[in-house]
Design an enzyme around this catalytic site. Structure first.
Site, mmCIF file in Angstrom:
data_model
loop_
_atom_site.group_PDB
_atom_site.id
_atom_site.type_symbol
_atom_site.label_atom_id
_atom_site.label_comp_id
_atom_site.label_asym_id
_atom_site.label_seq_id
_atom_site.Cartn_x
_atom_site.Cartn_y
_atom_site.Cartn_z
ATOM 1 N N HIS A 1 76.827 64.595 42.964
ATOM 2 C CA HIS A 1 78.015 63.939 42.411
ATOM 3 C C HIS A 1 79.174 64.329 43.328
ATOM 4 O O HIS A 1 79.177 65.442 43.869
ATOM 5 C CB HIS A 1 78.395 64.467 41.032
ATOM 6 C CG HIS A 1 77.362 64.322 39.960
ATOM 7 N ND1 HIS A 1 76.322 65.185 39.810
ATOM 8 C CD2 HIS A 1 77.249 63.429 38.940
ATOM 9 C CE1 HIS A 1 75.592 64.826 38.759
ATOM 10 N NE2 HIS A 1 76.135 63.760 38.211
ATOM 11 N N ASP B 1 80.449 67.824 42.812
ATOM 12 C CA ASP B 1 79.528 68.962 42.993
ATOM 13 C C ASP B 1 79.786 69.553 44.369
ATOM 14 O O ASP B 1 79.758 70.766 44.544
ATOM 15 C CB ASP B 1 78.049 68.526 43.057
ATOM 16 C CG ASP B 1 77.567 67.801 41.836
ATOM 17 O OD1 ASP B 1 78.114 68.045 40.754
ATOM 18 O OD2 ASP B 1 76.629 66.984 41.985
ATOM 19 N N GLU C 1 71.088 54.726 35.542
ATOM 20 C CA GLU C 1 70.218 55.766 34.969
ATOM 21 C C GLU C 1 70.359 55.762 33.452
ATOM 22 O O GLU C 1 71.380 56.178 32.919
ATOM 23 C CB GLU C 1 70.602 57.136 35.545
ATOM 24 C CG GLU C 1 69.706 58.258 35.026
ATOM 25 C CD GLU C 1 70.011 59.603 35.687
ATOM 26 O OE1 GLU C 1 70.415 59.632 36.866
ATOM 27 O OE2 GLU C 1 69.844 60.625 35.002
ATOM 28 N N GLU D 1 64.834 58.999 34.313
ATOM 29 C CA GLU D 1 64.658 60.446 34.134
ATOM 30 C C GLU D 1 63.774 60.679 32.908
ATOM 31 O O GLU D 1 64.173 60.354 31.789
ATOM 32 C CB GLU D 1 66.033 61.098 33.956
ATOM 33 C CG GLU D 1 65.942 62.597 33.782
ATOM 34 C CD GLU D 1 67.290 63.290 33.919
ATOM 35 O OE1 GLU D 1 68.066 62.940 34.828
ATOM 36 O OE2 GLU D 1 67.575 64.180 33.111
ATOM 37 N N HIS E 1 65.215 61.974 29.699
ATOM 38 C CA HIS E 1 66.027 61.004 28.951
ATOM 39 C C HIS E 1 65.112 60.082 28.153
ATOM 40 O O HIS E 1 65.440 59.678 27.036
ATOM 41 C CB HIS E 1 66.876 60.152 29.903
ATOM 42 C CG HIS E 1 67.886 60.943 30.685
ATOM 43 N ND1 HIS E 1 68.728 60.365 31.597
ATOM 44 C CD2 HIS E 1 68.188 62.262 30.680
ATOM 45 C CE1 HIS E 1 69.516 61.295 32.128
ATOM 46 N NE2 HIS E 1 69.193 62.451 31.590
ATOM 47 N N ASP F 1 64.337 60.637 38.444
ATOM 48 C CA ASP F 1 64.903 61.987 38.339
ATOM 49 C C ASP F 1 63.832 62.861 37.703
ATOM 50 O O ASP F 1 63.834 63.094 36.483
ATOM 51 C CB ASP F 1 66.188 61.987 37.477
ATOM 52 C CG ASP F 1 67.435 61.811 38.337
ATOM 53 O OD1 ASP F 1 67.298 61.630 39.556
ATOM 54 O OD2 ASP F 1 68.543 61.881 37.774
ATOM 55 N N ASP G 1 66.211 69.517 31.047
ATOM 56 C CA ASP G 1 66.083 69.444 32.501
ATOM 57 C C ASP G 1 65.159 70.511 33.078
ATOM 58 O O ASP G 1 65.501 71.181 34.057
ATOM 59 C CB ASP G 1 67.469 69.542 33.178
ATOM 60 C CG ASP G 1 68.358 68.351 32.869
ATOM 61 O OD1 ASP G 1 67.851 67.217 32.840
ATOM 62 O OD2 ASP G 1 69.572 68.551 32.654
ATOM 63 N N ASP H 1 66.069 66.519 39.158
ATOM 64 C CA ASP H 1 67.254 66.733 38.326
ATOM 65 C C ASP H 1 66.864 67.815 37.316
ATOM 66 O O ASP H 1 66.663 67.542 36.129
ATOM 67 C CB ASP H 1 67.649 65.412 37.641
ATOM 68 C CG ASP H 1 69.022 65.492 36.988
ATOM 69 O OD1 ASP H 1 69.543 66.617 36.866
ATOM 70 O OD2 ASP H 1 69.559 64.439 36.603
HETATM 71 C C1 XLS Z 1 72.463 63.801 33.045
HETATM 72 C C2 XLS Z 1 72.033 62.983 34.162
HETATM 73 C C3 XLS Z 1 72.815 63.189 35.451
HETATM 74 C C4 XLS Z 1 72.580 62.063 36.396
HETATM 75 C C5 XLS Z 1 73.578 61.931 37.483
HETATM 76 O O1 XLS Z 1 71.798 63.929 32.040
HETATM 77 O O2 XLS Z 1 70.677 63.183 34.377
HETATM 78 O O3 XLS Z 1 72.515 64.419 36.005
HETATM 79 O O4 XLS Z 1 71.312 62.141 36.974
HETATM 80 O O5 XLS Z 1 74.857 61.774 36.993
HETATM 81 NI NI NI Z 2 69.541 62.499 36.042
HETATM 82 NI NI NI Z 3 69.679 64.222 32.610
#
Ligand code: XLS
Ligand code: NI
Ligand code: NI
Length: 444
Positions: free
Chosen positions: A104, A107, A235, A271, A274, A299, A312, A342
């Site tokens: 990001h 970051d 995402e 991801e 998620h 991710d 995560d 991620d």
């Molecule tokens: C958060 C997301 C984030 C995205 C990028 O839950 O996974 O990390 O991958 O903004």
């Molecule tokens: Ni992510």
């Molecule tokens: Ni995430």
């Protein structure tokens, strides 16, 4: 400080399945050809900057920071700190032999006190990142804008009720498009962290979703005007930080893109944690987006079955990795996307070397998953069973006619009457699972 931050960690090499050295790969052999392509091309591994080098340092709602990194000691200047983290990051990337990374905007660079200052900081850091990329050959998989951490975004970025904040978000998106292009980033991710709502009472749902589409239209226009090539990726995530997020899951995102006529400009970055948060199996969204040609990148992390949030974790489950790699194999690879970790080490994993262990373990889980998925596909038993399950659609004339969009309800009704009661055909789930297990666990 020595020029190496991990002097005890060598370059991580493939040592084969018998290796007991945790600082080696047992399954990831980057140049070995599997199903017609080198493993590194199927897997396209990537390290994320935020969890690995910034993050909350292990802070949670009940406890303070646990992950105190020695390389940050004594550095107070924010630009110097940013550069130090980048030095450490590139040592980790190159020792792991990971070809990509992701970040990001804030970051990698410190946010300033004005938009202009923040953008200057980004320019300074981008020049530094560019040197590092050139020196090491590590590439940028994707960049994204953080529209969720700063308090100005508490009511959202692209979907904020205030035009002022919306424009601030637009400025961030534009800047990230510029720096991503300057660094050769292959994709641009949009994760709608606070694009959602907490209460129906204070939310104009339609207006907020319209504005998100307006923002995307402007981003597409800017991309085309500048000749940028990064693939746009959305995402999905169902909740967290907001109660209900607009990009709920893969199907919701695809419907949004279709509704607003944006479909051709986007793919999805899925991801698994998620996906489970949305109440689906980990591989569900990867599978569903892939069958519609919309799987752009992954991710690659995993949740904890006992905890209902986005933990995560590093993905260590070979069965899950096999399910995911089966989809990637079927679609012929991830194109410009990759497997971006991620993931974060647990707050109790306080040794810096744990950053290596997490990545090595997860890379090996995916590498083994790829090997198993390839064998399963090569043997073809499951694919054949699946084809047979739908056979009548191609053996019966009416089946072909329906699929061609040329049949009528009357014809279907006549067919049903002529054939009588349909026989019960077993779904054979247990047999499918048994065959899958033969591949997952081939010996004792
Ligand atoms: C958060 C997301 C984030 C995205 C990028 O839950 O996974 O990390 O991958 O903004
Ligand atoms: Ni992510
Ligand atoms: Ni995430």
């Amino acid at each position: 400080m020595s020029s190496e931050f991990f002097p005890d960690v060598p370059k991580i090499l493939y040592k084969g399945p018998e290796s007991t050295d945790p600082l080696s790969y047992r399954h990831y052999n980057p140049d070995e050809v599997i199903a017609g392509k080198p493993m590194k091309e199927w897997l396209r591994f990537s390290v994320c900057f935020w969890h690995t080098f910034v993050g909350g340092g292990g802070q949670d709602p009940f406890g303070e920071k646990t992950l105190c990194r020695p390389w940050e000691d004594g550095i107070s200047d924010p630009i110097e700190l940013a550069k130090r983290r980048i030095d450490v990051a590139f040592e980790l990337f190159t020792k792991l032999g990971v070809p990509f990374y992701t970040f990001h905007d804030f970051d990698v660079a410190p946010e300033g006190s004005t938009l202009e200052e923040s953008q200057q900081n980004l320019d300074t850091i981008v020049a530094y990142l560019k040197e590092k990329q050139q020196a090491t050959g590590v590439q940028l998989l994707w960049a994204t804008q953080n529209l969720f951490t700063h308090k100005r975004y508490m009511n959202g970025g692209m979907t904020n009720p205030s035009l002022h904040t919306f424009c601030y978000a637009a400025a961030s998106i534009q800047k990230v498009m510029d720096i991503n292009n300057a660094l050769g980033g292959q994709n641009h991710v949009f994760w709608g962290g606070r694009e959602g709502y907490q209460s129906m009472l204070n939310t104009d749902f339609k207006k907020e979703c319209d504005h998100m589409a307006d923002m995307y239209r402007m981003a597409i226009k800017y991309k085309e005007a500048k000749g940028y090539t990064a693939q746009f990726l959305i995402e999905p995530k169902p909740r967290e930080p907001t109660k209900h997020q607009y990009d709920y899951d893969a199907q919701t995102c695809m419907a949004f893109l279709q509704t607003y006529g944006l479909d051709e400009h986007f793919k999805l970055n899925i991801e698994p944690n998620h996906t489970t948060l949305a109440g689906h199996e980990a591989a569900h969204d990867i599978w569903v987006s892939s069958v519609y040609g919309k799987l752009g990148s992954i991710d690659s992390n995993t949740g904890d079955t006992m905890l209902g949030w986005d933990t995560d974790n590093f993905p260590m489950d070979v069965a899950q990795a096999t399910a995911i790699m089966s989809v990637v194999l079927k679609q012929g690879g991830l194109g410009t996307g990759g497997l971006n970790f991620d993931c974060k080490v647990r707050r109790e994993s306080v040794d810096p070397v744990d950053l290596f262990i997490g990545h090595i373990g997860a890379m090996d889980a995916y590498a083994l998953g790829l090997r198993k998925a390839a064998k399963m596909q090569e043997e073809g038993t499951l694919d054949k069973m699946l084809q047979e399950r739908y056979l009548t659609w191609s053996t019966e004339e009416l089946g072909k006619k329906i699929e061609a969009g040329e049949a009528t309800l009357e014809e279907c009704a006549a067919y049903a009457k002529a054939q009588g009661e349909p026989p019960l055909v077993s779904g054979k789930q247990e047999l499918y699972e048994m065959i899958r297990n033969r591949h997952l666990y081939p010996s004792h």
